[in-house]
Design a protein around this motif. Sequence first.
Motif, PDB file in Angstrom:
ATOM      1  N   ALA A 202       0.832  -1.211   0.000  1.00  0.00           N
ATOM      2  CA  ALA A 202       0.000   0.000   0.000  1.00  0.00           C
ATOM      3  C   ALA A 202       0.864   1.257   0.000  1.00  0.00           C
ATOM      4  CB  ALA A 202      -0.912   0.005   1.215  1.00  0.00           C
ATOM      5  N   GLY A 203       0.507   2.191  -0.853  1.00  0.00           N
ATOM      6  CA  GLY A 203       1.131   3.507  -0.822  1.00  0.00           C
ATOM      7  C   GLY A 203       0.249   4.435  -0.007  1.00  0.00           C
ATOM      8  N   ILE A 204       0.815   5.127   0.962  1.00  0.00           N
ATOM      9  CA  ILE A 204       0.034   5.971   1.869  1.00  0.00           C
ATOM     10  C   ILE A 204       0.608   7.379   1.861  1.00  0.00           C
ATOM     11  CG2 ILE A 204      -0.815   6.267   4.224  1.00  0.00           C
ATOM     12  CD1 ILE A 204      -0.217   3.272   4.663  1.00  0.00           C
ATOM     13  N   SER A 205      -0.245   8.354   1.582  1.00  0.00           N
ATOM     14  CA  SER A 205       0.199   9.752   1.561  1.00  0.00           C
ATOM     15  C   SER A 205      -0.805  10.621   2.300  1.00  0.00           C
ATOM     16  CB  SER A 205       0.362  10.251   0.120  1.00  0.00           C
ATOM     17  OG  SER A 205      -0.859  10.136  -0.594  1.00  0.00           O
ATOM     18  N   ILE A 206      -0.329  11.731   2.838  1.00  0.00           N
ATOM     19  CA  ILE A 206      -1.175  12.661   3.581  1.00  0.00           C
ATOM     20  C   ILE A 206      -1.753  13.712   2.630  1.00  0.00           C
ATOM     21  CG2 ILE A 206      -1.219  14.438   5.367  1.00  0.00           C
ATOM     22  CD1 ILE A 206       0.917  12.945   6.865  1.00  0.00           C
ATOM     23  N   ARG A 207      -3.074  13.848   2.658  1.00  0.00           N
ATOM     24  CA  ARG A 207      -3.745  14.868   1.854  1.00  0.00           C
ATOM     25  C   ARG A 207      -3.873  16.182   2.630  1.00  0.00           C
ATOM     26  NH1 ARG A 207      -6.633  13.501  -2.570  1.00  0.00           N
ATOM     27  NH2 ARG A 207      -8.228  15.078  -2.124  1.00  0.00           N
ATOM     28  N   GLY A 208      -4.019  16.089   3.934  1.00  0.00           N
ATOM     29  CA  GLY A 208      -4.184  17.302   4.740  1.00  0.00           C
ATOM     30  C   GLY A 208      -4.632  16.965   6.144  1.00  0.00           C
ATOM     31  N   CYS A 209      -4.724  18.001   6.977  1.00  0.00           N
ATOM     32  CA  CYS A 209      -5.170  17.833   8.356  1.00  0.00           C
ATOM     33  C   CYS A 209      -6.227  18.908   8.647  1.00  0.00           C
ATOM     34  CB  CYS A 209      -4.007  17.991   9.333  1.00  0.00           C
ATOM     35  SG  CYS A 209      -2.689  16.784   9.142  1.00  0.00           S
ATOM     36  N   GLY A 210      -7.110  18.601   9.559  1.00  0.00           N
ATOM     37  CA  GLY A 210      -8.142  19.565   9.951  1.00  0.00           C
ATOM     38  C   GLY A 210      -9.331  18.880  10.582  1.00  0.00           C
ATOM     39  N   TYR A 211     -10.348  19.659  10.923  1.00  0.00           N
ATOM     40  CA  TYR A 211     -11.546  19.091  11.523  1.00  0.00           C
ATOM     41  C   TYR A 211     -12.433  18.458  10.450  1.00  0.00           C
ATOM     42  CZ  TYR A 211     -10.883  20.761  16.271  1.00  0.00           C
ATOM     43  OH  TYR A 211     -10.410  20.934  17.549  1.00  0.00           O
ATOM     44  N   TYR A 212     -13.040  17.341  10.788  1.00  0.00           N
ATOM     45  CA  TYR A 212     -13.985  16.678   9.892  1.00  0.00           C
ATOM     46  C   TYR A 212     -15.154  16.169  10.706  1.00  0.00           C
ATOM     47  CZ  TYR A 212     -12.165  12.204  11.569  1.00  0.00           C
ATOM     48  OH  TYR A 212     -11.808  11.143  12.350  1.00  0.00           O
ATOM     49  N   MET A 213     -16.291  15.969  10.027  1.00  0.00           N
ATOM     50  CA  MET A 213     -17.493  15.513  10.701  1.00  0.00           C
ATOM     51  C   MET A 213     -17.484  14.005  10.858  1.00  0.00           C
ATOM     52  SD  MET A 213     -21.502  16.150   9.630  1.00  0.00           S
ATOM     53  CE  MET A 213     -21.209  17.903   9.374  1.00  0.00           C
ATOM     54  N   ASP A 214     -17.625  13.566  12.090  1.00  0.00           N
ATOM     55  CA  ASP A 214     -17.628  12.141  12.398  1.00  0.00           C
ATOM     56  C   ASP A 214     -19.042  11.767  12.827  1.00  0.00           C
ATOM     57  OD1 ASP A 214     -17.228   9.551  13.152  1.00  0.00           O
ATOM     58  OD2 ASP A 214     -15.823   9.988  14.782  1.00  0.00           O
ATOM     59  N   ASN A 215     -19.751  11.042  11.953  1.00  0.00           N
ATOM     60  CA  ASN A 215     -21.130  10.636  12.259  1.00  0.00           C
ATOM     61  C   ASN A 215     -21.185   9.273  12.937  1.00  0.00           C
ATOM     62  OD1 ASN A 215     -22.688  12.852  11.084  1.00  0.00           O
ATOM     63  ND2 ASN A 215     -21.798  12.167   9.156  1.00  0.00           N
TER      64      ASN A 215
END
Length: 216
Positions: A202-215
Amino acid sequence: MEEQKNQFLPYKIICEPGYGEYEEKKSRFLANAAPVTSEEEAAAFIASVRKKYYDARHHCYAFVIGRNREITRCSDDGEPGGTAGKPILETLLGTQAVDGIVVVTRYFGGTLLGTGGLVRSYTRAAQEGLANAKTAVMRYGTELTVQIGYADVGAVQYLLETQKTTISASRYTDRVEFDIRIPTEQEKKVRNALTEATAGRAGISIRGCGYYMDNA
């Protein structure tokens, strides 16, 4: 260090509208709750409620905006001071949710309720509206892109399901890419699990960080 850690604590928001009613001595109290993220959005929602119930005299409201409750407002809209806006605000604050508004419209039933009756009625109506609104938790996390071959899709999907990690986007070309959002503190654990499940493919890369909605 502790102050920096607290900057990324989860918090709850109102994410979908709710409606509720309460009746006291033939006076009807109609509560509309909704998500808002600015004073402009709050004003627009209040205006829409006034237009919908144009024949009612009182449209009392309260709203809370910002992760740290940076903006809190309330209005009695002609009711005796402290009998409507403040009870609605206290009810909203009691849910621990932010980025939300409650407008309670009153149709007078012919009998005066007194200050105690008004406080009770506006509180109960706000509770009913909020009970039917939907909330969600905002978490600070990392968005990763996981790139795998088709042979590893089943194993990765199973792994993410067991980790209660939602795939926010999928792309299928010559390889498969999954975008996932996870709490930052779980990033290392999930990375290791993905590497193990795919034998390092698996190739794993970071797209970004921040708040997200967790339902979840």
